[in-house]
Design a protein around this motif. Structure first.
Motif, short mmCIF file in Angstrom:
data_model
loop_
_atom_site.label_atom_id
_atom_site.label_comp_id
_atom_site.label_asym_id
_atom_site.label_seq_id
_atom_site.Cartn_x
_atom_site.Cartn_y
_atom_site.Cartn_z
N ASP A 30 10.17 20.53 5.28
CA ASP A 30 10.79 19.24 4.99
C ASP A 30 9.99 18.17 5.72
OD1 ASP A 30 12.55 16.92 5.09
OD2 ASP A 30 14.14 18.27 4.42
N GLY A 61 17.90 21.55 -0.93
CA GLY A 61 16.63 21.06 -0.41
C GLY A 61 15.47 21.86 -0.97
N THR A 97 17.21 18.67 3.78
CA THR A 97 17.62 20.07 3.77
C THR A 97 19.04 20.21 4.30
OG1 THR A 97 15.33 20.72 4.16
CG2 THR A 97 17.00 22.38 4.57
N ILE A 127 19.99 27.98 3.79
CA ILE A 127 19.68 26.65 3.26
C ILE A 127 20.37 26.55 1.91
CG2 ILE A 127 17.85 25.14 2.42
CD1 ILE A 127 15.99 26.42 4.49
#
Length: 153
Positions: free
Chosen positions: A94, A67, A147, A64
């Protein structure tokens, strides 16, 4: 108290009551349907393809990059499940992610196919909505809600 002051208090009370009702209705609407996320606020992070000499071009992790969970990653596996469900390979925190949002499946050492699992808010690869399985390579940006993720070397 005079009748004028009592009437003014009643009008102010009714106005405040209506403002409260509109506020509650907006919160319920936002909870049910979510907020629109402008694409400009989710600009893709430039991909570091890692093409230096002596480096392998095979991905080692799915990370990732932006985010709420920036920096989190999972090692590369033949199948990576993305979503909010507890059994997901990469658990997404999220609000715009579904329980079982998308699946990343390895086709060969450098090529992966991303499939959106009929999510509510969609899955994007390099800014393009994934309506059918789409090819993902090292450095391609995958977006689910707020994200941003990618395969990294």
């Amino acid at each position: 108290m005079s009748d004028l002051i009592i009437a003014a208090i009643k009008i102010v009370f009714l106005a405040l009551l209506w403002l409260f009702i509109l506020f509650v209705a907006n919160v319920v609407r936002t909870d049910l349907f979510g907020r629109r996320v402008p694409a400009s606020s989710l600009a893709a992070i430039p991909a570091d393809r890692g093409r230096g000499k002596g480096r392998s071009k095979l991905p080692t992790r799915f990370a990732i990059t932006a985010g709420p969970q920036q920096g989190a990653s999972v090692p590369v596996e033949p199948v990576i499940n993305l979503g909010r469900a507890a059994d997901s390979t990469l658990l997404l925190d999220d609000d715009y992610a579904s329980a079982r949002h998308a699946q990343l499946v390895q086709k060969d050492p450098t090529t992966w196919l991303l499939t959106d699992l009929q999510s509510t808010n969609g899955t994007y690869v390099n800014g393009k909505l994934a309506t059918e399985p789409i090819k993902v390579t090292v450095g391609d940006v995958v977006r689910i809600g707020k994200t941003l993720m990618r395969l990294e070397i």
